[in-house]
Design a protein around this motif. Sequence first.
Motif, PDB file in Angstrom:
ATOM      1  N   ALA A 181       0.858  -1.189   0.000  1.00 49.90           N
ATOM      2  CA  ALA A 181       0.000   0.000   0.000  1.00 49.90           C
ATOM      3  C   ALA A 181       0.885   1.227   0.000  1.00 49.90           C
ATOM      4  O   ALA A 181       1.743   1.378   0.877  1.00 49.90           O
ATOM      5  CB  ALA A 181      -0.913   0.000   1.233  1.00 49.90           C
ATOM      6  N   ALA A 182       0.696   2.090  -1.015  1.00 49.23           N
ATOM      7  CA  ALA A 182       1.576   3.255  -1.129  1.00 49.23           C
ATOM      8  C   ALA A 182       0.855   4.388  -1.848  1.00 49.23           C
ATOM      9  O   ALA A 182      -0.125   4.165  -2.564  1.00 49.23           O
ATOM     10  CB  ALA A 182       2.849   2.893  -1.891  1.00 49.23           C
ATOM     11  N   SER A 183       1.357   5.598  -1.661  1.00 53.79           N
ATOM     12  CA  SER A 183       0.709   6.782  -2.227  1.00 53.79           C
ATOM     13  C   SER A 183       1.309   7.200  -3.565  1.00 53.79           C
ATOM     14  O   SER A 183       0.886   8.185  -4.148  1.00 53.79           O
ATOM     15  CB  SER A 183       0.820   7.935  -1.227  1.00 53.79           C
ATOM     16  N   GLU A 184       2.354   6.467  -4.055  1.00 51.70           N
ATOM     17  CA  GLU A 184       2.971   6.795  -5.341  1.00 51.70           C
ATOM     18  C   GLU A 184       3.449   5.507  -5.994  1.00 51.70           C
ATOM     19  O   GLU A 184       3.791   4.557  -5.279  1.00 51.70           O
ATOM     20  CB  GLU A 184       4.229   7.665  -5.189  1.00 51.70           C
ATOM     21  N   CYS A 185       3.530   5.520  -7.310  1.00 55.58           N
ATOM     22  CA  CYS A 185       4.025   4.331  -8.018  1.00 55.58           C
ATOM     23  C   CYS A 185       4.414   4.721  -9.444  1.00 55.58           C
ATOM     24  O   CYS A 185       3.599   5.255 -10.188  1.00 55.58           O
ATOM     25  CB  CYS A 185       2.912   3.282  -8.034  1.00 55.58           C
ATOM     26  N   VAL A 186       5.675   4.472  -9.804  1.00 59.85           N
ATOM     27  CA  VAL A 186       6.148   4.674 -11.181  1.00 59.85           C
ATOM     28  C   VAL A 186       5.505   3.618 -12.084  1.00 59.85           C
ATOM     29  O   VAL A 186       5.387   2.466 -11.668  1.00 59.85           O
ATOM     30  CB  VAL A 186       7.695   4.537 -11.189  1.00 59.85           C
TER      31      VAL A 186
END
Length: 478
Positions: free
Chosen positions: A6-11
Motif C-alpha cells: 500500500a503506497a501513495s505513489e508508483c512509477v
Amino acid sequence: MRVLLAASECVPLVKTGGLADVIGALPAALAEVGVEARVLLPGYPAVMAALQGVEDLGPPPGADATLAPGARLLSAQAAGLDLLVLDAPSRFDRQGGLYENRGIDWPDNPERFAVFAQTAAGIARDGAGKWRPDVLHVHDWQTALAPVYLAAWGVDTPSALTIHNIAYQGRFDATLAPMLGLPPAGYGQGWEFHGHLGFLKGGLMAASAITTVSPGYAREILTPAFGLGLEGVLQARRGALHGILNGADTAIWDPATDTALPQPYNAQDMAGKAEAKKALQSALGLAPAEGPLLGVVSRLTGQKGIDLLLAALPGHLARGGQLALLGTGDADLENALKAAAQANPSRVGVRIGYDEGLAHLFFGGSDAIAVPSRFEPCGLTQLYALRYGNLPVVARTGGLGDTVIDANPAALAVGAATGIVHEPGSATALDHALQRLSELWAEPAAWRAVQVAGMEHPIGWGSSAWQYRRVYEGLLRP
Ligand code: ADP
C-alpha cells in the motif's frame, strides 16, 4: 505468499520521489522470489486514466464512509502492474500535486490518507474480492496508520512499514484523532507524537516489522541527528528494524541498451562512452578539457549538499576538471549554479529543470558523479553512475556508504574499489575527495580498474527482494 503493497505513489503512474520507483519495481522483483504482490493506490486522476480491465469490488472494506462518501474499491491493471485502487473522488479526484497544491498542503491530507490506510487495513482483514494478503506492507506516513487500525480492530494479519525518508512524518492536530477512528488509548504511547497526531509515529509503534532503504540509514535513524525526534521510538523497536537497499531498474538503466545515448557501450567496449561525453559537452556548450567531467543529477535542496559542491568547485576547476549539473529546486542554489556557469561557460554547464532523457546522457557522458548529500536514505544516482562507468564521489551517509567502495590503497590493491567516499557535510572533505579523483584520473590504468569494478557491481533488485521475502517469512512464522 501474498503481499499487499500500500503506497501513495508508483512509477510510472504518479511520482514525487524514490518511493514511487520502489513501488513500481518491487512487484516484479518479488515475483522472481515467489512472492505475489498487489499494489494499492489512491485513485488520483493519473491513476484512474491509466486503468484497464477494471472490476468494481464494492465499498472499500475498513473505510469509514463519512471520510470518503461513495468510495469504491477497484481491481485493475495499469502499466503491467496488478492494482487495487481506492476510487474516492471527494478525496483524490483533483488537479494539483499528490500532497499539495501550489506549495500548500491539501488541508484534508489527514482524512485523505487515514481513509486510504483504513482501506489497506480493511483489505488485510477482509481481502479484496477473492484475494487476501498474508502480509500488509505499507510505505511512509501516508499509509503508516494501517497497522494502527489493524491493532485497534484486533486483526492479526502481520504488517511491515518501510521508511523511505524519515523527514516526512505526517504530523497533524491531535484533535483529529476521533474523526479518523483512532483509539483514544493511542494518546500517550501510540499515535501521539509530542502532543500531535503522528501518522509515522503511530505506524512505527504498531507495525510488526519496520524496514528502511539501506543498512546505513537503519543505523543512522537510531540517532538524534538523523532520527528527527523518532530515534527513541526506533531504539525501542530496534529488534524489528531492518535495512534493505533499494535496487535500480536495470531494464531502464543500462548503457548497452540505452537509446538516449549516441552509441551503446559496455565494460569491454567503452567507445560509446567517449561519444556520450562529446554529446554532453556539446549540449552544455563545454569545451574539451584535460580533467574529469563531474556530473550531478539532483534535486537542489539542502539535503543534497549542493552548497558544499559550490564551495569545492573552484579547486576542481583549478585542477582542470569540469562540471555538468542537471537539477531543479531551491532558487538560491539555482541562481548560484547559474552564476558559476556564467563565470566559466566552457567548464561549467548547468541545466535547471527535470529532464529524464537528458539525465541518461548525463550518466553516459560524465566521468564521475558527485552525490555530496548530508543524509541519503538510499540514493539512486550513485547506482546509475556505477552502471554507466562513472566513478561515484559520495558522502559516507545512508545508502551512499553502503553502495560505494572507497578507492583507498588497500581497496585499489585488491580491485574492490568502485568510487570515492568522503565525510559528509564538509566542503573541505569534498574538495579533498575531488583532489583524489583528479589523482586517479591521472593514472588511466587505475581509473579503468575502478570503472570496471563499478560496472560489474550488481545494482538490481535481486538480493533485496530475497531480504524482503525473509522479513515477510519471519512475520508469518514468528
Ligand atoms: P531523491 O529521491 O532524494 O530525489 P534519489 O537519488 O533516490 O534521490 O532519486 C532521484 C531520482 O530522480 C533519480 O532517478 C535521478 O536520476 C532523478 N532526478 C533527480 N533530479 C532530476 C532532474 N533534474 N532531471 C531528471 N532526473 C532527475
